[in-house]
Design a protein around this motif. Structure first.
Motif, PDB file in Angstrom:
ATOM      1  N   THR A 127       0.696  -1.247   0.124  1.00 18.92           N
ATOM      2  CA  THR A 127       0.277  -0.097   0.076  1.00 18.92           C
ATOM      3  C   THR A 127       0.810   0.762  -0.029  1.00 18.92           C
ATOM      4  O   THR A 127       0.564   2.256  -0.653  1.00 18.92           O
ATOM      5  CB  THR A 127      -0.794   0.156   1.291  1.00 18.92           C
ATOM      6  OG1 THR A 127      -1.781  -1.185   1.150  1.00 18.92           O
ATOM      7  CG2 THR A 127      -2.036   0.916   1.332  1.00 18.92           C
ATOM      8  N   LEU A 128       2.307   1.029   0.786  1.00 17.45           N
ATOM      9  CA  LEU A 128       2.542   2.687   0.922  1.00 17.45           C
ATOM     10  C   LEU A 128       3.336   3.145  -0.388  1.00 17.45           C
ATOM     11  O   LEU A 128       3.006   3.757  -0.838  1.00 17.45           O
ATOM     12  CB  LEU A 128       4.406   1.790   1.701  1.00 17.45           C
ATOM     13  CG  LEU A 128       5.091   3.200   1.890  1.00 17.45           C
ATOM     14  CD1 LEU A 128       3.976   4.917   2.356  1.00 17.45           C
ATOM     15  CD2 LEU A 128       6.111   2.883   3.348  1.00 17.45           C
ATOM     16  N   SER A 129       3.661   1.951  -1.117  1.00 23.50           N
ATOM     17  CA  SER A 129       4.239   2.090  -2.617  1.00 23.50           C
ATOM     18  C   SER A 129       3.162   2.712  -3.254  1.00 23.50           C
ATOM     19  O   SER A 129       3.562   3.551  -4.529  1.00 23.50           O
ATOM     20  CB  SER A 129       5.122   0.122  -3.648  1.00 23.50           C
ATOM     21  OG  SER A 129       5.850   0.465  -2.434  1.00 23.50           O
ATOM     22  N   VAL A 130       2.399   2.286  -3.302  1.00 16.04           N
ATOM     23  CA  VAL A 130       1.069   2.280  -4.555  1.00 16.04           C
ATOM     24  C   VAL A 130       0.694   4.007  -4.095  1.00 16.04           C
ATOM     25  O   VAL A 130       0.395   4.946  -5.006  1.00 16.04           O
ATOM     26  CB  VAL A 130       0.156   1.681  -4.291  1.00 16.04           C
ATOM     27  CG1 VAL A 130      -1.298   2.363  -4.996  1.00 16.04           C
ATOM     28  CG2 VAL A 130       0.117   0.451  -4.861  1.00 16.04           C
ATOM     29  N   MET A 131       1.044   3.841  -3.367  1.00 13.22           N
ATOM     30  CA  MET A 131       0.394   5.841  -2.402  1.00 13.22           C
ATOM     31  C   MET A 131       1.285   6.222  -2.804  1.00 13.22           C
ATOM     32  O   MET A 131       1.098   7.698  -3.216  1.00 13.22           O
ATOM     33  CB  MET A 131      -0.130   5.345  -1.225  1.00 13.22           C
ATOM     34  CG  MET A 131      -1.331   4.734  -0.310  1.00 13.22           C
ATOM     35  SD  MET A 131      -2.354   5.154  -1.847  1.00 13.22           S
ATOM     36  CE  MET A 131      -2.715   7.810  -0.877  1.00 13.22           C
ATOM     37  N   LYS A 132       2.433   6.125  -2.657  1.00 17.38           N
ATOM     38  CA  LYS A 132       4.009   7.166  -3.154  1.00 17.38           C
ATOM     39  C   LYS A 132       3.475   7.606  -4.482  1.00 17.38           C
ATOM     40  O   LYS A 132       3.275   8.584  -4.802  1.00 17.38           O
ATOM     41  CB  LYS A 132       5.005   6.519  -2.583  1.00 17.38           C
ATOM     42  CG  LYS A 132       5.684   6.698  -0.942  1.00 17.38           C
ATOM     43  CD  LYS A 132       6.699   5.729  -0.974  1.00 17.38           C
ATOM     44  CE  LYS A 132       7.355   6.516   0.298  1.00 17.38           C
ATOM     45  NZ  LYS A 132       8.804   5.723   0.583  1.00 17.38           N
ATOM     46  N   MET A 133       3.191   6.292  -5.413  1.00 15.69           N
ATOM     47  CA  MET A 133       3.545   6.403  -6.962  1.00 15.69           C
ATOM     48  C   MET A 133       1.870   7.695  -6.964  1.00 15.69           C
ATOM     49  O   MET A 133       2.075   8.635  -7.990  1.00 15.69           O
ATOM     50  CB  MET A 133       2.984   5.208  -7.619  1.00 15.69           C
ATOM     51  CG  MET A 133       4.409   4.535  -7.374  1.00 15.69           C
ATOM     52  SD  MET A 133       4.620   3.465  -8.930  1.00 15.69           S
ATOM     53  CE  MET A 133       3.332   1.577  -8.001  1.00 15.69           C
ATOM     54  N   LEU A 134       0.741   7.476  -6.373  1.00 17.44           N
ATOM     55  CA  LEU A 134       0.343   7.819  -6.731  1.00 17.44           C
ATOM     56  C   LEU A 134      -0.026   9.814  -6.216  1.00 17.44           C
ATOM     57  O   LEU A 134      -0.334   9.948  -7.290  1.00 17.44           O
ATOM     58  CB  LEU A 134      -1.428   7.660  -6.656  1.00 17.44           C
ATOM     59  CG  LEU A 134      -2.507   6.256  -6.686  1.00 17.44           C
ATOM     60  CD1 LEU A 134      -3.531   5.715  -5.638  1.00 17.44           C
ATOM     61  CD2 LEU A 134      -2.728   6.073  -7.891  1.00 17.44           C
ATOM     62  N   PHE A 192      -5.298  14.598   1.012  1.00 14.89           N
ATOM     63  CA  PHE A 192      -5.718  13.573   0.852  1.00 14.89           C
ATOM     64  C   PHE A 192      -4.829  12.134   0.937  1.00 14.89           C
ATOM     65  O   PHE A 192      -4.187  11.583   1.716  1.00 14.89           O
ATOM     66  CB  PHE A 192      -7.439  12.701   0.583  1.00 14.89           C
ATOM     67  CG  PHE A 192      -9.077  13.769   1.279  1.00 14.89           C
ATOM     68  CD1 PHE A 192      -9.045  14.204   1.975  1.00 14.89           C
ATOM     69  CD2 PHE A 192      -8.508  14.584  -0.554  1.00 14.89           C
ATOM     70  CE1 PHE A 192     -10.058  14.955   2.040  1.00 14.89           C
ATOM     71  CE2 PHE A 192      -9.838  15.570  -0.235  1.00 14.89           C
ATOM     72  CZ  PHE A 192     -10.438  15.656   1.252  1.00 14.89           C
ATOM     73  N   SER A 193      -3.930  11.975   0.021  1.00 20.26           N
ATOM     74  CA  SER A 193      -3.440  11.199  -0.376  1.00 20.26           C
ATOM     75  C   SER A 193      -1.735  11.538   0.682  1.00 20.26           C
ATOM     76  O   SER A 193      -1.233  10.716   0.729  1.00 20.26           O
ATOM     77  CB  SER A 193      -2.845  11.228  -1.663  1.00 20.26           C
ATOM     78  OG  SER A 193      -2.237  11.892  -1.861  1.00 20.26           O
ATOM     79  N   GLY A 194      -1.635  12.938   0.654  1.00 13.35           N
ATOM     80  CA  GLY A 194      -0.578  12.995   1.811  1.00 13.35           C
ATOM     81  C   GLY A 194      -0.534  12.305   3.087  1.00 13.35           C
ATOM     82  O   GLY A 194       0.027  12.110   3.235  1.00 13.35           O
ATOM     83  N   LEU A 197      -0.334   9.120   3.423  1.00 10.25           N
ATOM     84  CA  LEU A 197       0.678   8.547   3.692  1.00 10.25           C
ATOM     85  C   LEU A 197       1.558   9.012   5.488  1.00 10.25           C
ATOM     86  O   LEU A 197       2.507   7.971   5.723  1.00 10.25           O
ATOM     87  CB  LEU A 197       1.786   9.008   2.451  1.00 10.25           C
ATOM     88  CG  LEU A 197       1.456   8.633   0.998  1.00 10.25           C
ATOM     89  CD1 LEU A 197       2.783  10.008  -0.181  1.00 10.25           C
ATOM     90  CD2 LEU A 197       2.579   7.382   1.049  1.00 10.25           C
ATOM     91  N   VAL A 198       1.102   9.503   5.245  1.00 14.18           N
ATOM     92  CA  VAL A 198       2.019  10.216   7.075  1.00 14.18           C
ATOM     93  C   VAL A 198       1.372   9.183   7.870  1.00 14.18           C
ATOM     94  O   VAL A 198       1.754   8.585   9.215  1.00 14.18           O
ATOM     95  CB  VAL A 198       1.696  11.467   6.898  1.00 14.18           C
ATOM     96  CG1 VAL A 198       2.037  11.836   9.224  1.00 14.18           C
ATOM     97  CG2 VAL A 198       2.234  12.501   6.124  1.00 14.18           C
ATOM     98  N   HIS A 199       0.233   8.391   7.308  1.00 14.66           N
ATOM     99  CA  HIS A 199      -0.506   7.825   9.107  1.00 14.66           C
ATOM    100  C   HIS A 199       0.340   6.552   8.488  1.00 14.66           C
ATOM    101  O   HIS A 199       0.624   5.963   9.981  1.00 14.66           O
ATOM    102  CB  HIS A 199      -1.763   7.637   8.434  1.00 14.66           C
ATOM    103  CG  HIS A 199      -2.870   6.498   9.059  1.00 14.66           C
ATOM    104  ND1 HIS A 199      -2.713   6.888  10.105  1.00 14.66           N
ATOM    105  CD2 HIS A 199      -3.022   5.327   8.504  1.00 14.66           C
ATOM    106  CE1 HIS A 199      -3.800   5.907  10.884  1.00 14.66           C
ATOM    107  NE2 HIS A 199      -4.038   4.315   9.473  1.00 14.66           N
ATOM    108  N   LEU A 200       0.369   5.745   7.522  1.00 18.84           N
ATOM    109  CA  LEU A 200       1.288   4.458   6.685  1.00 18.84           C
ATOM    110  C   LEU A 200       2.752   4.305   7.651  1.00 18.84           C
ATOM    111  O   LEU A 200       3.293   3.871   7.843  1.00 18.84           O
ATOM    112  CB  LEU A 200       1.499   4.688   5.160  1.00 18.84           C
ATOM    113  CG  LEU A 200      -0.256   4.397   4.631  1.00 18.84           C
ATOM    114  CD1 LEU A 200       0.068   3.794   2.801  1.00 18.84           C
ATOM    115  CD2 LEU A 200      -0.641   2.919   5.861  1.00 18.84           C
ATOM    116  N   VAL A 201       3.175   5.349   7.177  1.00 20.79           N
ATOM    117  CA  VAL A 201       4.832   5.711   7.677  1.00 20.79           C
ATOM    118  C   VAL A 201       4.605   6.126   9.070  1.00 20.79           C
ATOM    119  O   VAL A 201       6.021   5.118  10.043  1.00 20.79           O
ATOM    120  CB  VAL A 201       5.238   7.251   6.779  1.00 20.79           C
ATOM    121  CG1 VAL A 201       6.788   6.733   7.783  1.00 20.79           C
ATOM    122  CG2 VAL A 201       5.804   6.615   5.370  1.00 20.79           C
ATOM    123  N   GLY A 202       4.012   6.899   9.282  1.00 18.14           N
ATOM    124  CA  GLY A 202       3.895   6.985  11.436  1.00 18.14           C
ATOM    125  C   GLY A 202       4.471   8.448  11.806  1.00 18.14           C
ATOM    126  O   GLY A 202       4.358   7.752  13.018  1.00 18.14           O
TER     127      GLY A 202
END
Length: 136
Positions: free
Chosen positions: A3-10, A64-66, A69-74
């Protein structure tokens, strides 16, 4: 793919799409500069609708995507670079909305349009700088 890689790409795709749309509009206005003054006014009054829609959707999706991303990374949302980027994004959004409003009017002065476009561009570059550098 995780998911993190997909979100970074989007998130990167939305950023590139915003920048590409902005550069396309600048190029179109620059090409119209050599035309008659009436041609410039028409160009500024009726910009490419699909470019504005694509640009608006991508700019709308970035917070929203940002956040995701912040949420996924922690990372905590209280970091200075995240808060600074958010404030700049809000200021840039206001400048962009003012710019869109000015371009829709026949009485818009060229100077105000150039100032708003330049300010929006500088803010956009400042946000990219904060997001890439991630200072503590």
């Amino acid at each position: 793919m995780e998911t993190l890689s997909v979100m970074k790409m989007l998130h990167g795709l939305a950023t590139a799409l915003s920048l590409g749309c902005a550069l396309g509009l600048v190029f179109r206005a620059w090409r119209q500069r050599a035309s008659a003054v009436a041609g410039q006014a028409t160009s500024l009054q009726r910009p490419w609708l699909f470019v504005w829609i694509l640009m608006g959707l991508s700019l709308f999706s970035l917070p929203f995507s940002g956040w995701w991303l912040v949420h996924l990374v922690g990372w905590p949302l209280g970091q200075t670079w995240l808060l600074g980027g958010s404030v700049l994004y809000l200021l840039g959004g206001v400048c962009w909305l003012l710019l869109v409003g000015r371009l829709g009017k026949a009485t818009a002065s060229r100077r105000s349009v150039v100032i708003l476009a330049g300010l929006s561009g500088l803010i956009f570059l400042g946000i990219i700088g904060l997001m890439v550098a991630k200072p503590v």
